[in-house]
Design an enzyme around this catalytic site. Structure first.
Site, PDB file in Angstrom:
ATOM      1  N   SER A  74    -102.702  29.792 -72.812  1.00 36.76           N
ATOM      2  CA  SER A  74    -101.371  29.963 -73.743  1.00 36.76           C
ATOM      3  C   SER A  74    -101.525  28.896 -74.877  1.00 36.76           C
ATOM      4  CB  SER A  74    -100.415  30.120 -72.893  1.00 36.76           C
ATOM      5  OG  SER A  74    -100.314  30.804 -72.018  1.00 36.76           O
TER       6      SER A  74
HETATM    7  N1  SAH Z   1    -100.515  29.866 -68.348  1.00 34.37           N
HETATM    8  C1  SAH Z   1    -102.063  30.164 -68.555  1.00 34.37           C
HETATM    9  C2  SAH Z   1    -102.275  31.343 -69.466  1.00 34.37           C
HETATM   10  C3  SAH Z   1    -102.518  32.328 -68.405  1.00 34.37           C
HETATM   11  S1  SAH Z   1    -102.963  33.841 -69.041  1.00 34.37           S
HETATM   12  C4  SAH Z   1    -102.523  28.963 -69.408  1.00 34.37           C
HETATM   13  O1  SAH Z   1    -101.906  27.907 -69.442  1.00 34.37           O
HETATM   14  O2  SAH Z   1    -103.733  28.939 -69.728  1.00 34.37           O
HETATM   15  C5  SAH Z   1    -102.286  34.878 -68.164  1.00 34.37           C
HETATM   16  C6  SAH Z   1    -102.697  35.109 -66.596  1.00 34.37           C
HETATM   17  O3  SAH Z   1    -101.929  35.851 -65.858  1.00 34.37           O
HETATM   18  C7  SAH Z   1    -104.287  35.383 -66.583  1.00 34.37           C
HETATM   19  O4  SAH Z   1    -105.233  34.608 -65.922  1.00 34.37           O
HETATM   20  C8  SAH Z   1    -104.146  36.682 -65.782  1.00 34.37           C
HETATM   21  O5  SAH Z   1    -105.198  37.026 -64.775  1.00 34.37           O
HETATM   22  C9  SAH Z   1    -102.894  36.508 -64.812  1.00 34.37           C
HETATM   23  N2  SAH Z   1    -102.130  37.712 -64.453  1.00 34.37           N
HETATM   24  C10 SAH Z   1    -102.114  38.690 -65.056  1.00 34.37           C
HETATM   25  N3  SAH Z   1    -101.268  39.540 -63.959  1.00 34.37           N
HETATM   26  C11 SAH Z   1    -101.028  39.022 -62.961  1.00 34.37           C
HETATM   27  C12 SAH Z   1    -100.438  39.187 -61.763  1.00 34.37           C
HETATM   28  N4  SAH Z   1     -99.986  40.296 -61.339  1.00 34.37           N
HETATM   29  N5  SAH Z   1    -100.450  38.329 -60.786  1.00 34.37           N
HETATM   30  C13 SAH Z   1    -100.952  37.152 -60.987  1.00 34.37           C
HETATM   31  N6  SAH Z   1    -101.709  36.579 -62.262  1.00 34.37           N
HETATM   32  C14 SAH Z   1    -101.472  37.753 -63.099  1.00 34.37           C
END
Ligand code: SAH
Length: 224
Positions: A74
């Site tokens: 993010s």
């Molecule tokens: N907060 C993270 C960004 C994550 S991007 C950072 O600081 O980098 C969003 C993430 O959510 C991805 O890794 C994706 O695989 C995950 N995601 C999507 N749907 C999900 C679900 N149902 N349960 C758990 N994780 C999920």
């Protein structure tokens, strides 16, 4: 592991140095991030260790970057904004994070709460995030490979839930896992039309507050 090599890696040099991070903090302040504890976390978390070495020199630009498996780390502004929105409204003892990704948001948030539970559906991403959080010496995080749509009932109810991927509609299960006074910060809506929303659980109702347009990867069901 420790030792001089690990120390230099964590501290950063040149484009990954403390000075570069200070410039990012200054930019976030100009964009309206006010909470000093949040700005302090952005200053102290080495974002460059959460991305591929080839991208490390871009780690302190205020942009999302690829982390593999079609996912992104993010944007720092968004991480700061979500963390600030979660903190408003009372202390955070028990917090759930959905979408660990590379673990950057986890690292920013962990010292600001008592216990942090973090769920990710893509196993290799979760494994790498765990290693980095361990490398930083953070001890109050528990990880789970699972589907965040279901929350993590074992440790519910939560003072705060932060979701880093966008569902089309707010998952009822997550609202149900909030304490009274607890906040759920979640981007809601289809690609190109998402809004960041804070839901606050009250005795008799759920309050909804829009926090502006955002762009997140979709929240997907099931695990891989
Ligand atoms: N907060 C993270 C960004 C994550 S991007 C950072 O600081 O980098 C969003 C993430 O959510 C991805 O890794 C994706 O695989 C995950 N995601 C999507 N749907 C999900 C679900 N149902 N349960 C758990 N994780 C999920």
């Amino acid at each position: 592991m420790g030792g001089p090599v690990a120390d230099v890696r964590l501290a950063g040099i040149g484009m990954t140095s403390a000075r570069t991070r200070d410039r990012l903090v200054q930019r976030l302040r100009e964009q309206g991030i006010r909470n000093p504890a949040v700005l302090d976390r952005i200053r102290n978390v080495p974002r460059h260790i959460f991305v591929d070495e080839a991208l490390a020199s871009r780690a302190y630009e205020d942009t999302a970057l690829p982390i593999g498996y079609g996912q992104t780390i993010s944007q720092p502004y968004i991480v700061a904004r979500m963390t600030e929105a979660l903190l408003e409204g009372g202390p955070l003892f028990n917090v759930l994070e959905v979408g660990t990704g590379c673990g950057y948001q986890t690292a920013v948030l962990a010292p600001l709460v008592d216990k942090l539970y973090s769920i990710e559906r893509i196993e290799p991403l979760l494994k790498r995030a765990k290693d980095r959080i361990r490398e930083l010496g953070t001890k109050n995080v528990r990880f789970r490979h699972g589907d965040g749509y279901r929350g993590w009932p074992t440790h519910a109810p939560y003072d705060g839930i932060l979701v880093a991927a966008a569902p089309l509609r707010v998952p009822e299960t997550l609202l149900e896992q909030l304490k009274v006074g607890g906040r759920l910060i979640v981007p809601v809506g289809p690609e190109g039309a998402q809004e960041l929303v804070r839901f606050t659980r009250r005795e008799q109702k759920i309050e909804r507050q829009g926090l502006g347009p955002v762009a997140f990867v979709p929240l997907l069901e099931g695990v891989t």
